[in-house]
Design a protein around this motif. Structure first.
Motif, PDB file in Angstrom:
ATOM      1  N   VAL A   1       0.853  -1.184   0.000  1.00  0.00           N
ATOM      2  CA  VAL A   1       0.000   0.000   0.000  1.00  0.00           C
ATOM      3  C   VAL A   1       0.892   1.238   0.000  1.00  0.00           C
ATOM      4  N   LEU A   2       0.493   2.220  -0.787  1.00  0.00           N
ATOM      5  CA  LEU A   2       1.282   3.421  -1.002  1.00  0.00           C
ATOM      6  C   LEU A   2       0.764   4.564  -0.144  1.00  0.00           C
ATOM      7  N   SER A   3       1.643   5.164   0.667  1.00  0.00           N
ATOM      8  CA  SER A   3       1.286   6.406   1.341  1.00  0.00           C
ATOM      9  C   SER A   3       1.477   7.568   0.382  1.00  0.00           C
ATOM     10  N   ASP A   4       0.586   8.557   0.463  1.00  0.00           N
ATOM     11  CA  ASP A   4       0.686   9.700  -0.431  1.00  0.00           C
ATOM     12  C   ASP A   4       1.648  10.744   0.129  1.00  0.00           C
ATOM     13  N   ASN A   5       1.392  12.040  -0.120  1.00  0.00           N
ATOM     14  CA  ASN A   5       2.412  13.025   0.236  1.00  0.00           C
ATOM     15  C   ASN A   5       2.464  13.336   1.725  1.00  0.00           C
ATOM     16  N   GLY A   6       1.573  12.758   2.516  1.00  0.00           N
ATOM     17  CA  GLY A   6       1.694  12.917   3.954  1.00  0.00           C
ATOM     18  C   GLY A   6       0.558  13.670   4.590  1.00  0.00           C
ATOM     19  N   PHE A   7       0.706  14.979   4.723  1.00  0.00           N
ATOM     20  CA  PHE A   7      -0.252  15.746   5.504  1.00  0.00           C
ATOM     21  C   PHE A   7      -1.131  16.651   4.655  1.00  0.00           C
ATOM     22  N   GLY A   8      -1.165  16.401   3.351  1.00  0.00           N
ATOM     23  CA  GLY A   8      -2.170  17.029   2.511  1.00  0.00           C
ATOM     24  C   GLY A   8      -1.701  18.128   1.597  1.00  0.00           C
ATOM     25  N   ALA A   9      -0.485  18.628   1.761  1.00  0.00           N
ATOM     26  CA  ALA A   9      -0.022  19.725   0.917  1.00  0.00           C
ATOM     27  C   ALA A   9       1.501  19.726   0.834  1.00  0.00           C
ATOM     28  N   LYS A  10       2.001  20.363  -0.221  1.00  0.00           N
ATOM     29  CA  LYS A  10       3.441  20.457  -0.422  1.00  0.00           C
ATOM     30  C   LYS A  10       4.124  21.219   0.715  1.00  0.00           C
TER      31      LYS A  10
ATOM     32  N   SER B   1       4.457  18.991   4.338  1.00  0.00           N
ATOM     33  CA  SER B   1       4.822  17.570   4.328  1.00  0.00           C
ATOM     34  C   SER B   1       6.296  17.303   4.055  1.00  0.00           C
ATOM     35  N   ALA B   2       7.155  18.296   4.318  1.00  0.00           N
ATOM     36  CA  ALA B   2       8.581  18.138   4.038  1.00  0.00           C
ATOM     37  C   ALA B   2       9.247  17.115   4.950  1.00  0.00           C
ATOM     38  N   ASP B   3       8.628  16.802   6.106  1.00  0.00           N
ATOM     39  CA  ASP B   3       9.230  15.794   6.987  1.00  0.00           C
ATOM     40  C   ASP B   3       8.453  14.477   6.956  1.00  0.00           C
ATOM     41  N   PHE B   4       7.595  14.319   5.939  1.00  0.00           N
ATOM     42  CA  PHE B   4       6.919  13.035   5.732  1.00  0.00           C
ATOM     43  C   PHE B   4       7.650  12.284   4.634  1.00  0.00           C
ATOM     44  N   LEU B   5       8.161  11.106   4.952  1.00  0.00           N
ATOM     45  CA  LEU B   5       8.947  10.320   4.001  1.00  0.00           C
ATOM     46  C   LEU B   5       8.030   9.436   3.172  1.00  0.00           C
ATOM     47  N   LEU B   6       8.134   9.568   1.842  1.00  0.00           N
ATOM     48  CA  LEU B   6       7.301   8.765   0.952  1.00  0.00           C
ATOM     49  C   LEU B   6       7.661   7.294   1.113  1.00  0.00           C
ATOM     50  N   ARG B   7       6.628   6.434   1.187  1.00  0.00           N
ATOM     51  CA  ARG B   7       6.873   5.045   1.580  1.00  0.00           C
ATOM     52  C   ARG B   7       5.819   4.102   1.009  1.00  0.00           C
ATOM     53  N   VAL B   8       6.263   2.876   0.727  1.00  0.00           N
ATOM     54  CA  VAL B   8       5.376   1.758   0.397  1.00  0.00           C
ATOM     55  C   VAL B   8       5.412   0.796   1.584  1.00  0.00           C
ATOM     56  N   HIS B   9       4.238   0.471   2.111  1.00  0.00           N
ATOM     57  CA  HIS B   9       4.122  -0.423   3.262  1.00  0.00           C
ATOM     58  C   HIS B   9       3.659  -1.806   2.807  1.00  0.00           C
ATOM     59  N   ARG B  10       4.117  -2.827   3.494  1.00  0.00           N
ATOM     60  CA  ARG B  10       3.589  -4.183   3.288  1.00  0.00           C
ATOM     61  C   ARG B  10       2.646  -4.503   4.435  1.00  0.00           C
ATOM     62  N   ILE B  11       1.397  -4.828   4.106  1.00  0.00           N
ATOM     63  CA  ILE B  11       0.416  -5.109   5.151  1.00  0.00           C
ATOM     64  C   ILE B  11      -0.228  -6.471   4.928  1.00  0.00           C
ATOM     65  N   LYS B  12      -0.811  -7.018   6.009  1.00  0.00           N
ATOM     66  CA  LYS B  12      -1.549  -8.274   5.920  1.00  0.00           C
ATOM     67  C   LYS B  12      -2.805  -8.171   6.771  1.00  0.00           C
ATOM     68  N   PRO B  13      -3.981  -8.155   6.117  1.00  0.00           N
ATOM     69  CA  PRO B  13      -5.221  -8.109   6.892  1.00  0.00           C
ATOM     70  C   PRO B  13      -5.577  -9.496   7.439  1.00  0.00           C
TER      71      PRO B  13
ATOM     72  N   GLY C   1       6.257  -4.389   7.238  1.00  0.00           N
ATOM     73  CA  GLY C   1       7.494  -3.697   6.854  1.00  0.00           C
ATOM     74  C   GLY C   1       7.206  -2.744   5.715  1.00  0.00           C
ATOM     75  N   GLY C   2       8.220  -2.468   4.920  1.00  0.00           N
ATOM     76  CA  GLY C   2       8.061  -1.568   3.794  1.00  0.00           C
ATOM     77  C   GLY C   2       9.380  -0.907   3.443  1.00  0.00           C
ATOM     78  N   PHE C   3       9.328   0.083   2.572  1.00  0.00           N
ATOM     79  CA  PHE C   3      10.553   0.779   2.158  1.00  0.00           C
ATOM     80  C   PHE C   3      10.227   2.210   1.784  1.00  0.00           C
ATOM     81  N   ASN C   4      11.177   3.104   2.058  1.00  0.00           N
ATOM     82  CA  ASN C   4      11.057   4.502   1.663  1.00  0.00           C
ATOM     83  C   ASN C   4      11.455   4.665   0.204  1.00  0.00           C
ATOM     84  N   LEU C   5      11.007   5.747  -0.404  1.00  0.00           N
ATOM     85  CA  LEU C   5      11.361   6.070  -1.783  1.00  0.00           C
ATOM     86  C   LEU C   5      12.504   7.079  -1.779  1.00  0.00           C
ATOM     87  N   SER C   6      13.458   6.892  -2.691  1.00  0.00           N
ATOM     88  CA  SER C   6      14.630   7.764  -2.696  1.00  0.00           C
ATOM     89  C   SER C   6      15.190   7.915  -4.106  1.00  0.00           C
ATOM     90  N   ASP C   7      16.076   8.885  -4.268  1.00  0.00           N
ATOM     91  CA  ASP C   7      16.705   9.175  -5.562  1.00  0.00           C
ATOM     92  C   ASP C   7      18.220   9.328  -5.400  1.00  0.00           C
TER      93      ASP C   7
END
Length: 394
Positions: A94-103, A106-118, A129-135
């Motif tokens: 599952v993908l988290s978006d930009n964080g707190f709703g605006a550019k 959200s500078a301290d919200f790290l973009l991330r893909v989470h692994r979940i199990k319902p 778990g999951g991983f952050n996005l980086s360049d």
């Protein structure tokens, strides 16, 4: 769009069209034999769930309590689910978006893909778990927020995700809008790819030009064709000059790394609505979440439509059929402790996944800590429900 708002899937679509004029409102017809969809599973992840050992966040939100929660936060919240990928082993990305709703917050919200199990028997969701996005390889040519080039919600607003056969991920961004290609561990593999002729106000390549798309109204949804050769990103907002309430879906050739020029139109029931997500059913049909911007008792439209590219009405828009009314789901077993009719009354509902020929999964974007659609004054949890459709997808 995180805040306070969408995503779409499509497979190989057979016919192209430009945005066409038509009425601003469009009522989708139900198929013969349509009936009420049914809640078959309910699981919930508490709103105040944070990535273990993660950095603080929310420093730009002020210090006043929001829905009983006081920022800033000691870690990174596991929230803002705006895209989902089924992995086939009972787990989901599952993908988290930009964080707190605006550019600008959200500078301290790290973009991330989470692994979940319902766990629908227990009614819980585990974060595995999951991983952050980086360049790290400097694919982005403009300045980023962080010197270590870990991507934040001030850099991109990622809202849609598909997984390629090679394990890499394609993400749709709203700030550009851009297509972003990441490795299986979140490393950006190539330069962001722009949509020709469309720019949002947040686009760093605007260079003083006038944007023709509203802020954070870029790629809310995206899907891949069945053979993986094409992507179909869908804009959340209407491009200037297009009829009100119409959204462009473009075709992108993965091998050529270029748009093909083919385009389709999704028409909202009302220009005030938004899409949340969608997924391909076959070469011509896909499921799309459409919603209003309200929550709780005020929520009036939260629906899943079956859209068809074969345009039987010849009006220039994808044909729409109601598949599930998320504010009127039958709940004969009283799942989740709710009554015989279940409502999914969240402001932003941005994840749909097909589980079998008649069952879909739906998740909300809880906009932590802002949304309170389930209980006024309390931040929404991340809820994962399964829904049995009134007819088979075939």
């Amino acid at each position: 769009m995180k805040r306070i708002p969408m995503a779409v899937g499509a497979a190989v679509l057979a016919m192209g069209l430009a945005a066409a004029a038509g009425p601003a409102s469009y009522a989708a017809a139900e198929p013969e034999g349509a009936g009420q969809a049914t809640l078959t599973g309910f699981a919930s992840l508490p709103a105040q769930t944070f990535v273990p050992g993660s950095e603080p966040s929310g420093s730009q939100l002020g210090t006043a309590p929001v829905n009983g929660v006081t920022p800033p936060f000691s870690g990174q919240p596991v929230q803002g689910f705006s895209g989902i990928v089924r992995r086939g082993d009972g787990t989901f990305d599952v993908l988290s978006d930009n964080g707190f709703g605006a550019k600008n917050n959200s500078a301290d919200f790290l973009l991330r893909v989470h692994r979940i199990k319902p766990d629908f028997r227990a009614g819980t969701v585990r974060v595995l778990g999951g991983f952050n996005l980086s360049d790290p390889d400097k694919r982005v040519s403009w300045p980023l927020t962080r010197a270590d080039r870990v991507l934040t919600g001030a850099d991109f607003d990622v809202e849609s995700i598909v997984r390629a056969d090679d394990g890499t991920y394609w993400l749709g961004d709203e700030f550009g809008p851009f297509l972003l290609h990441f490795s299986a561990r979140g490393t950006l593999l190539e330069a962001p790819i722009e949509l020709p002729g469309v720019k949002a106000p947040e686009n760093p390549t605007l260079n003083g030009a006038t944007p023709n798309l509203a802020g954070s109204k870029g790629f809310e949804g995206m899907a891949r064709s069945a053979d993986g050769r094409r992507l179909y990103p869908l804009l959340e907002g209407t491009v200037s000059g297009d009829p009100a309430g119409t959204l462009r879906m473009n075709e992108f050739d993965v091998r050529k790394r270029a748009y093909t020029g083919k385009r389709w139109t999704y028409r909202l029931d009302s220009p005030a609505n938004a899409i949340g997500d969608a997924i391909a059913v076959d070469d011509h049909r896909f499921l799309i979440i459409e919603r209003d911007g309200n929550q709780g008792d005020a929520a009036a439209l939260k629906r899943v439509y079956l859209a068809d590219s074969r345009d039987r009405d010849h009006d220039g828009a994808l044909d729409k059929t109601l598949a599930a009314d998320l504010l009127n789901l039958a709940n004969p077993k009283g799942l989740g402790g709710f009554g015989k009719t279940f409502r999914f009354p969240f402001q932003t509902i941005e994840d749909v996944v097909i589980l079998n020929d008649r069952t879909i999964g739906i998740l909300n974007d809880n906009n932590f800590p802002f949304s309170s659609g389930r209980t006024p004054g309390q931040p929404d949890n991340n809820e994962f429900i399964t829904v049995r459709l009134p007819w088979r997808l075939r």
